[in-house]
Design a protein around this motif. Structure first.
Motif, PDB file in Angstrom:
ATOM      1  N   ASN A 186       0.823  -1.212   0.000  1.00  0.00           N
ATOM      2  CA  ASN A 186       0.000   0.000   0.000  1.00  0.00           C
ATOM      3  C   ASN A 186       0.856   1.261   0.000  1.00  0.00           C
ATOM      4  O   ASN A 186       0.408   2.331   0.421  1.00  0.00           O
ATOM      5  CB  ASN A 186      -0.920   0.011   1.231  1.00  0.00           C
ATOM      6  CG  ASN A 186      -1.899  -1.140   1.244  1.00  0.00           C
ATOM      7  OD1 ASN A 186      -2.947  -1.094   0.602  1.00  0.00           O
ATOM      8  ND2 ASN A 186      -1.554  -2.189   1.966  1.00  0.00           N
ATOM      9  N   ALA A 187       2.092   1.127  -0.494  1.00  0.00           N
ATOM     10  CA  ALA A 187       3.040   2.238  -0.406  1.00  0.00           C
ATOM     11  C   ALA A 187       2.556   3.472  -1.156  1.00  0.00           C
ATOM     12  O   ALA A 187       2.797   4.603  -0.726  1.00  0.00           O
ATOM     13  CB  ALA A 187       4.403   1.797  -0.939  1.00  0.00           C
ATOM     14  N   LEU A 246       8.064   5.095   4.293  1.00  0.00           N
ATOM     15  CA  LEU A 246       6.834   5.795   3.925  1.00  0.00           C
ATOM     16  C   LEU A 246       6.708   7.140   4.637  1.00  0.00           C
ATOM     17  O   LEU A 246       5.721   7.845   4.438  1.00  0.00           O
ATOM     18  CB  LEU A 246       5.617   4.922   4.272  1.00  0.00           C
ATOM     19  CG  LEU A 246       5.554   3.561   3.585  1.00  0.00           C
ATOM     20  CD1 LEU A 246       4.317   2.804   4.042  1.00  0.00           C
ATOM     21  CD2 LEU A 246       5.551   3.712   2.071  1.00  0.00           C
ATOM     22  N   ALA A 247       7.673   7.479   5.469  1.00  0.00           N
ATOM     23  CA  ALA A 247       7.622   8.722   6.248  1.00  0.00           C
ATOM     24  C   ALA A 247       8.920   9.495   6.019  1.00  0.00           C
ATOM     25  O   ALA A 247       9.832   9.446   6.846  1.00  0.00           O
ATOM     26  CB  ALA A 247       7.419   8.406   7.724  1.00  0.00           C
ATOM     27  N   PRO A 248       9.050  10.205   4.902  1.00  0.00           N
ATOM     28  CA  PRO A 248      10.285  10.968   4.624  1.00  0.00           C
ATOM     29  C   PRO A 248      10.642  11.954   5.721  1.00  0.00           C
ATOM     30  O   PRO A 248      11.826  12.171   5.997  1.00  0.00           O
ATOM     31  CB  PRO A 248       9.948  11.689   3.313  1.00  0.00           C
ATOM     32  CG  PRO A 248       8.862  10.878   2.680  1.00  0.00           C
ATOM     33  CD  PRO A 248       8.062  10.315   3.811  1.00  0.00           C
ATOM     34  N   ASP A 249       9.649  12.546   6.362  1.00  0.00           N
ATOM     35  CA  ASP A 249       9.936  13.480   7.451  1.00  0.00           C
ATOM     36  C   ASP A 249      10.617  12.766   8.616  1.00  0.00           C
ATOM     37  O   ASP A 249      11.549  13.306   9.237  1.00  0.00           O
ATOM     38  CB  ASP A 249       8.650  14.155   7.929  1.00  0.00           C
ATOM     39  CG  ASP A 249       8.063  15.089   6.882  1.00  0.00           C
ATOM     40  OD1 ASP A 249       8.825  15.530   5.994  1.00  0.00           O
ATOM     41  OD2 ASP A 249       6.851  15.367   6.944  1.00  0.00           O
ATOM     42  N   SER A 250      10.150  11.572   8.916  1.00  0.00           N
ATOM     43  CA  SER A 250      10.777  10.797   9.985  1.00  0.00           C
ATOM     44  C   SER A 250      12.207  10.420   9.615  1.00  0.00           C
ATOM     45  O   SER A 250      13.114  10.452  10.456  1.00  0.00           O
ATOM     46  CB  SER A 250       9.967   9.534  10.270  1.00  0.00           C
ATOM     47  OG  SER A 250       8.680   9.859  10.753  1.00  0.00           O
ATOM     48  N   MET A 251      12.407  10.055   8.353  1.00  0.00           N
ATOM     49  CA  MET A 251      13.755   9.719   7.899  1.00  0.00           C
ATOM     50  C   MET A 251      14.688  10.913   8.061  1.00  0.00           C
ATOM     51  O   MET A 251      15.847  10.776   8.488  1.00  0.00           O
ATOM     52  CB  MET A 251      13.716   9.264   6.441  1.00  0.00           C
ATOM     53  CG  MET A 251      12.948   7.989   6.198  1.00  0.00           C
ATOM     54  SD  MET A 251      13.870   6.512   6.610  1.00  0.00           S
ATOM     55  CE  MET A 251      14.921   6.351   5.164  1.00  0.00           C
ATOM     56  N   MET A 252      14.197  12.086   7.739  1.00  0.00           N
ATOM     57  CA  MET A 252      15.008  13.292   7.892  1.00  0.00           C
ATOM     58  C   MET A 252      15.371  13.520   9.359  1.00  0.00           C
ATOM     59  O   MET A 252      16.511  13.859   9.700  1.00  0.00           O
ATOM     60  CB  MET A 252      14.262  14.501   7.340  1.00  0.00           C
ATOM     61  CG  MET A 252      14.970  15.836   7.564  1.00  0.00           C
ATOM     62  SD  MET A 252      16.538  15.978   6.692  1.00  0.00           S
ATOM     63  CE  MET A 252      15.922  16.331   5.034  1.00  0.00           C
ATOM     64  N   VAL A 253      14.384  13.330  10.253  1.00  0.00           N
ATOM     65  CA  VAL A 253      14.641  13.491  11.683  1.00  0.00           C
ATOM     66  C   VAL A 253      15.699  12.504  12.152  1.00  0.00           C
ATOM     67  O   VAL A 253      16.627  12.860  12.897  1.00  0.00           O
ATOM     68  CB  VAL A 253      13.338  13.316  12.486  1.00  0.00           C
ATOM     69  CG1 VAL A 253      13.625  13.252  13.985  1.00  0.00           C
ATOM     70  CG2 VAL A 253      12.378  14.454  12.200  1.00  0.00           C
ATOM     71  N   VAL A 254      15.597  11.258  11.709  1.00  0.00           N
ATOM     72  CA  VAL A 254      16.576  10.228  12.092  1.00  0.00           C
ATOM     73  C   VAL A 254      17.972  10.632  11.634  1.00  0.00           C
ATOM     74  O   VAL A 254      18.952  10.540  12.392  1.00  0.00           O
ATOM     75  CB  VAL A 254      16.183   8.863  11.504  1.00  0.00           C
ATOM     76  CG1 VAL A 254      17.288   7.832  11.747  1.00  0.00           C
ATOM     77  CG2 VAL A 254      14.872   8.374  12.110  1.00  0.00           C
ATOM     78  N   ALA A 255      18.089  11.090  10.386  1.00  0.00           N
ATOM     79  CA  ALA A 255      19.397  11.465   9.848  1.00  0.00           C
ATOM     80  C   ALA A 255      19.991  12.652  10.598  1.00  0.00           C
ATOM     81  O   ALA A 255      21.173  12.643  10.963  1.00  0.00           O
ATOM     82  CB  ALA A 255      19.279  11.783   8.360  1.00  0.00           C
ATOM     83  N   VAL A 256      19.190  13.676  10.835  1.00  0.00           N
ATOM     84  CA  VAL A 256      19.698  14.885  11.494  1.00  0.00           C
ATOM     85  C   VAL A 256      20.081  14.587  12.939  1.00  0.00           C
ATOM     86  O   VAL A 256      21.163  14.988  13.403  1.00  0.00           O
ATOM     87  CB  VAL A 256      18.647  16.010  11.432  1.00  0.00           C
ATOM     88  CG1 VAL A 256      19.073  17.193  12.292  1.00  0.00           C
ATOM     89  CG2 VAL A 256      18.442  16.456   9.989  1.00  0.00           C
ATOM     90  N   ILE A 270       4.911   6.180  -6.774  1.00  0.00           N
ATOM     91  CA  ILE A 270       5.189   6.870  -5.521  1.00  0.00           C
ATOM     92  C   ILE A 270       5.415   8.346  -5.796  1.00  0.00           C
ATOM     93  O   ILE A 270       6.097   8.699  -6.747  1.00  0.00           O
ATOM     94  CB  ILE A 270       6.443   6.273  -4.850  1.00  0.00           C
ATOM     95  CG1 ILE A 270       6.297   4.741  -4.761  1.00  0.00           C
ATOM     96  CG2 ILE A 270       6.639   6.863  -3.470  1.00  0.00           C
ATOM     97  CD1 ILE A 270       5.084   4.285  -4.014  1.00  0.00           C
ATOM     98  N   PRO A 271       4.855   9.228  -4.996  1.00  0.00           N
ATOM     99  CA  PRO A 271       5.121  10.655  -5.178  1.00  0.00           C
ATOM    100  C   PRO A 271       6.612  10.943  -5.155  1.00  0.00           C
ATOM    101  O   PRO A 271       7.375  10.278  -4.469  1.00  0.00           O
ATOM    102  CB  PRO A 271       4.406  11.294  -3.971  1.00  0.00           C
ATOM    103  CG  PRO A 271       3.358  10.307  -3.587  1.00  0.00           C
ATOM    104  CD  PRO A 271       3.916   8.957  -3.900  1.00  0.00           C
ATOM    105  N   ALA A 272       6.998  11.955  -5.900  1.00  0.00           N
ATOM    106  CA  ALA A 272       8.428  12.256  -6.041  1.00  0.00           C
ATOM    107  C   ALA A 272       9.083  12.550  -4.711  1.00  0.00           C
ATOM    108  O   ALA A 272      10.246  12.232  -4.493  1.00  0.00           O
ATOM    109  CB  ALA A 272       8.604  13.450  -6.990  1.00  0.00           C
ATOM    110  N   ALA A 273       8.342  13.168  -3.783  1.00  0.00           N
ATOM    111  CA  ALA A 273       8.937  13.540  -2.497  1.00  0.00           C
ATOM    112  C   ALA A 273       9.361  12.340  -1.687  1.00  0.00           C
ATOM    113  O   ALA A 273      10.220  12.441  -0.820  1.00  0.00           O
ATOM    114  CB  ALA A 273       7.948  14.387  -1.688  1.00  0.00           C
TER     115      ALA A 273
END
Length: 727
Positions: A228-229, A298-308, A531-534
C-alpha cells in the motif's frame, strides 16, 4: 532443519542459567572454586552461540526469505471475538503470538550478540574472579542474554517490547552491580528513568501501528506497508508512529537528547560496558528502526529526523570525547558518536550500511572496552589516563589488540571500521543532494575527531612517560589468558569483518548488502512511478546503496581518500600532542581556547541543564528550579489549596454536623419529642401514687368507692325527704 525449527531454545538457554543462579547460585558460588558458576553460565551461552550458528546456516541454505515459528497465542484468542478498532472505523482481531522470526536482519544480530556475548562471558571469568556477588553477576548477564535474544528473535512488536524492557531491567541491575557505591546506584537509576521516556514512545508507536495496520506482526506490517506504499507515502499516522518508535530508539541507543545515561553507565563492571553499552543493548534502537524500515520509508519526514539527530549526536559526542580523561568515558562517548553514525545511515536510506557498521562496531568497540578493562586490571583499578603512560611494553597483548581496535574505529584500511564508516559517508553523499551534503560534512568532521580522541587514548595510555605511582607501576602485569584470548579473537574480527562489505569500487561484491537486500528491498508489486516524487528516494534504500546513475567510481575513490585522510589527520595531531606526554602534559585545546576546553570537559553542561530542568538539585534563592521546583510548587498547592479546601470542607461539615446534632438533641428531641412526654409524666404523677399493685388495697378502694357512690346518690333523696316531711 532441527536447529532452525527449534530456534526458541536459543534464548531459553541463558534463561536457564539465570534461573539456576537466582535460586541456587549462592550454594554453587565457592570463594575459591568458580567451576560450577562458570560451567553453567558460560557453558550455556557457548551452546546458545553454537545453536545460533547452526540455525543461521540452515536458514541460509533453506532458500526462504524468512523463517517464522509461532508457539502459541499469548494475548487475544483464535476465536476472533476480541476486536480492536482501526483507523477508518474497521475492526481487527486483536491477537499477539509468542513467535520467533529468523531472517537476514535477525541473523546478523543473533550471531554477533551470541558470539560477542560468549567472548565477554569468558573474559568475565577472569575479570570478576575476585569480586563479591560472582554468581549474581553471571545471573544478571545470562538474564540479559535471554532478554536481548528475545528482542531480536521476536516476530511482533509486543513480544519485542518484552525483550526491550528486559534489557532495560538488566541494564539497571548491572550498572548498579556495585551497589555499595552511591555513584553506581545513581547511574543505574538515571539509566532506568531515561529509558522509561523512550519506552513510552515504543508503546505508543506500537499502539498506533496496530491502529493503522491492524496487526503487530513484523511480516504482516511490512507486507501491508509495501503493498500500500502508493497511498501511504507521507501518511501522518505512519509519520507519528515512526517518530514515536524513534523516540524509543533515542532512549535505548543513547541519541540526543536521551544520551545522558550511557556515559554514567560506565560505573558498572567493564564487561557490562562491553556487552550492554557497546556491542548489543545500545544497538536495540538501531535494530527496531531497521525492523520497521518499511514504515520509515513511507515517512520521509521521519527519515530526515533520524538522519539529522544521528549526525548531530555523532558530532556532539565526539566533541565531548576529545577531552575526557577516564578511559572508559572516552569509549562511552565514542559509542554514542558511533551510534549517531548508524542512525545517520538509516536516515538517508542506507539501511544495509547502518547494519554493517553495527556489526563491525560490535567487534572493535567490545575489543576496546575489554582492552580498557585489561588496562584497569593492570593498573590496580586506575581509570584516569593522566596517571598512566608507557604501558605498551608491560602489557603487550592488551596494547596490540587495543591498537587494532583503534585503527578499526578510526577508519584505517584494511580494518573493519574503514569499510563500514566509508560506506555510510558515501551513501550520505550520493543518495541525496542539497542539505544532505551538510550531513556528510558533519559525518566527515566526526571522523576526524574520532581518530583524534582514539589515538589520544592510545598515546596517553601506552606511550609517553610513566605517570603512575611507583606502587602501581610495580604491580603492572598482563591479564590472564581468560581475558587476553577474547581480546585476540575480537581483534581478528575487527580486522577481517570489514571484508563482508567490500564495495564494488574496490573489487568487492558487498556481501552483507546482498544478504540483507530481501529485508530492505522495495516490494515487487510497487513501481517507483507510483510513488510521489517527495518520497520515492526514501522508499528504495536498497537501490540507493548501489552506485547512483551518473556517479563514477572516481567520486567514490575521492571520498574514500578523504575518509582515510581524516583518520590520518586525527592520528597526526594526537601523535604530536600526546606521544611524549609527561606528568604535566598540556592539553592543546586548553592551551588554544580554555573556555572551549572547560565547556567540553563539562560535557556542554548538559547534566547541569537537566539538573535545573528536571532533577531540581540546583536552587535559586532557596527555591528549587525545574521540574523538581514545579513539583515542590505543586506540592505546596496541593497541601495548602487542595488539602486546605478539603480540610475546610471537612471542618464546615463537622461544624454543621455539630449544630445539626444540637438542634436534633435539644429542639427536636428535647421540645418536640421529650417535652410532651415530660408533661404527661408530671400530670400522671398523682394517679401513679395510687397505683400500689396490691389486690387488697384495690378491694378497699372499691369498698370506699361504693360507699361514696351510695352516699352520693342517697344523700339527695334523704335531704328531699326531710324537706318534704319536715323530719
Amino acid at each position: 532443519m532441527f536447529f532452525l525449527e527449534h530456534i526458541w531454545i536459543i534464548p531459553l538457554l541463558p534463561m536457564l542459567g539465570a534461573t539456576v543462579m537466582f535460586f541456587f547460585g549462592r550454594k554453587l558460588d565457592d570463594e575459591h572454586d568458580k567451576t560450577w558458576v562458570n560451567s553453567i553460565c558460560v557453558g550455556l551461552v557457548v551452546v546458545a552461540f553454537a545453536w545460533a550458528c547452526m540455525a543461521v546456516w540452515q536458514f541460509v541454505h533453506s532458500g526462504q526469505p524468512f523463517f517464522e515459528k509461532v508457539m502459541y497465542t499469548w494475548l487475544g484468542s483464535d476465536s476472533g471475538k476480541l476486536l480492536f478498532p482501526m483507523q477508518g472505523g474497521h475492526l481487527a482481531e486483536f491477537k499477539v503470538n509468542v513467535g520467533f522470526l529468523l531472517d537476514p536482519l535477525s541473523s546478523v544480530w543473533l550471531l554477533f550478540v551470541t558470539g560477542v556475548g560468549m567472548l565477554i562471558h569468558i573474559y568475565s571469568t577472569g575479570y570478576m574472579k575476585h569480586d563479591g556477588g560472582y554468581y549474581r553477576f553471571f545471573g544478571y548477564m545470562n538474564l540479559f542474554m535471554f532478554s536481548m535474544l528475545t528482542l531480536i528473535l521476536a516476530n511482533n512488536y509486543v513480544m519485542m517490547f518484552v525483550g526491550w524492557e528486559g534489557v532495560g531491567l538488566c541494564s539497571y541491575l548491572l550498572i548498579g552491580f556495585y551497589f555499595h557505591k552511591h555513584s553506581a546506584s545513581t547511574a543505574a537509576n538515571k539509566a532506568f528513568i531515561v529509558n522509561r521516556i523512550g519506552d513510552a514512545g515504543v508503546l505508543l508507536g506500537t499502539f498506533m501501528i496496530f491502529w493503522v495496520v491492524g496487526t503487530s506482526n513484523f511480516t504482516s506490517v511490512t507486507e501491508f506497508a509495501r503493498t500500500n506504499a502508493a497511498h501511504l507515502m507521507g501518511n501522518p499516522y505512519i509519520t507519528a508512529a515512526t517518530l514515536l518508535l524513534f523516540l524509543g530508539a533515542c532512549g535505548k541507543s543513547a541519541q540526543l537528547p536521551l544520551y545522558v545515561w550511557l556515559p554514567d553507565a560506565m560505573e558498572g563492571p567493564t564487561p557490562v560496558s562491553a556487552l550492554i553499552h557497546a556491542a548489543t543493548m545500545v544497538t536495540a534502537g538501531v535494530y527496531m528502526v531497521c525492523r520497521s524500515n518499511a514504515l520509515f520509508q513511507l515517512a520521509p519526514d521521519s527519515m530526515m529526523v533520524v538522519a539529522v539527530v544521528g549526525a548531530m549526536t555523532a558530532l556532539f559526542a565526539a566533541l565531548i570525547g576529545l577531552v575526557q580523561n577516564d578511559i572508559k568515558r572516552v569509549l562511552a562517548y565514542s559509542t554514542v558518536s558511533q551510534l549517531g553514525y548508524m542512525f545517520l545511515a538509516l536516515g538517508v536510506g542506507a539501511f544495509a550500511a547502518g547494519v554493517f557498521h553495527v556489526l563491525t562496531h560490535a567487534f572493535f568497540k567490545a575489543l576496546l572496552f575489554l582492552g580498557s578493562g585489561s588496562v584497569i586490571h593492570a593498573m590496580s583499578g586506575e581509570q584516569d589516563m593522566r596517571w598512566m603512560g608507557k604501558l605498551g611494553k608491560k602489557i603487550p597483548v592488551t596494547f596490540g589488540t587495543m591498537l587494532i581496535g583503534t585503527l578499526a574505529i578510526a577508519g584505517i584500511p584494511p580494518f573493519a571500521g574503514f569499510f563500514s564508516k566509508d560506506e555510510i559517508l558515501w551513501q550520505t553523499w550520493s543518495s541525496h543532494a542539497g542539505a544532505f551534503r551538510v550531513l556528510w560534512g558533519i559525518g566527515y568532521l566526526t571522523a576526524i575527531l574520532t581518530a583524534f580522541y582514539m589515538f589520544r587514548l592510545v598515546f596517553l595510555t601506552f606511550y609517553g612517560e610513566s605517570r603512575m605511582s611507583h606502587e602501581v607501576e610495580h604491580h603492572v602485569h598482563e591479564s590472564p589468558k581468560s581475558m587476553t584470548i577474547p581480546l585476540v579473537i575480537l581483534a581478528i574480527c575487527a580486522v577481517f569483518s570489514g571484508f563482508l562489505g567490500v564495495p564494488s569500487a574496490l573489487g568487492g561484491s558487498d556481501r552483507i548488502g546482498r544478504f540483507l537486500e530481501p529485508v530492505f528491498a522495495m516490494h515487487e508489486t510497487v513501481s517507483a512511478e507510483a510513488i510521489p516524487a517527495a518520497g520515492a528516494e526514501a522508499l528504495a534504500p536498497a537501490q540507493q546503496e548501489q552506485k547512483p546513475e551518473g556517479e563514477s567510481h572516481g567520486s567514490e575513490y575521492l571520498l574514500m581518500f578523504l575518509s582515510v585522510g581524516a583518520a590520518g589527520l586525527g592520528w597526526y595531531v594526537a601523535k604530536r600532542s600526546y606521544s611524549k606526554a609527561g606528568k604535566d602534559y598540556p592539553e592543546p585545546i586548553n592551551v588554544a581556547a580554555p573556555p572551549v576546553y572547560r565547556t567540553l570537559l563539562n560535557k556542554f553542561y548538559v547534566d547541569e541543564l537537566y539538573d535545573y530542568l528536571f532533577t531540581g538539585r540546583r536552587k535559586l534563592g532557596g527555591v528549587r528550579l525545574g521540574a523538581q521546583g514545579l513539583g515542590d510548587a505543586l506540592w505546596e498547592f496541593d497541601a495548602n489549596v487542595i488539602d486546605g479546601g478539603v480540610n475546610g470542607a471537612g471542618w464546615f461539615t463537622k461544624f454543621t454536623g455539630t449544630v445539626s446534632n444540637w438542634w436534633d438533641k435539644w429542639i427536636i428531641d428535647g421540645i418536640g419529642v421529650n417535652g410532651p412526654a415530660i408533661v404527661a409524666r408530671v400530670l400522671s404523677y398523682p394517679v401513679r401514687l395510687v397505683q400500689w399493685g396490691l389486690v387488697q388495697w384495690y378491694a378497699l378502694v372499691m369498698v370506699f368507692g361504693l360507699i361514696g357512690l351510695t352516699w352520693y346518690y342517697l344523700a339527695p333523696i334523704h335531704a328531699l325527704r326531710i324537706f318534704l316531711l319536715g323530719k
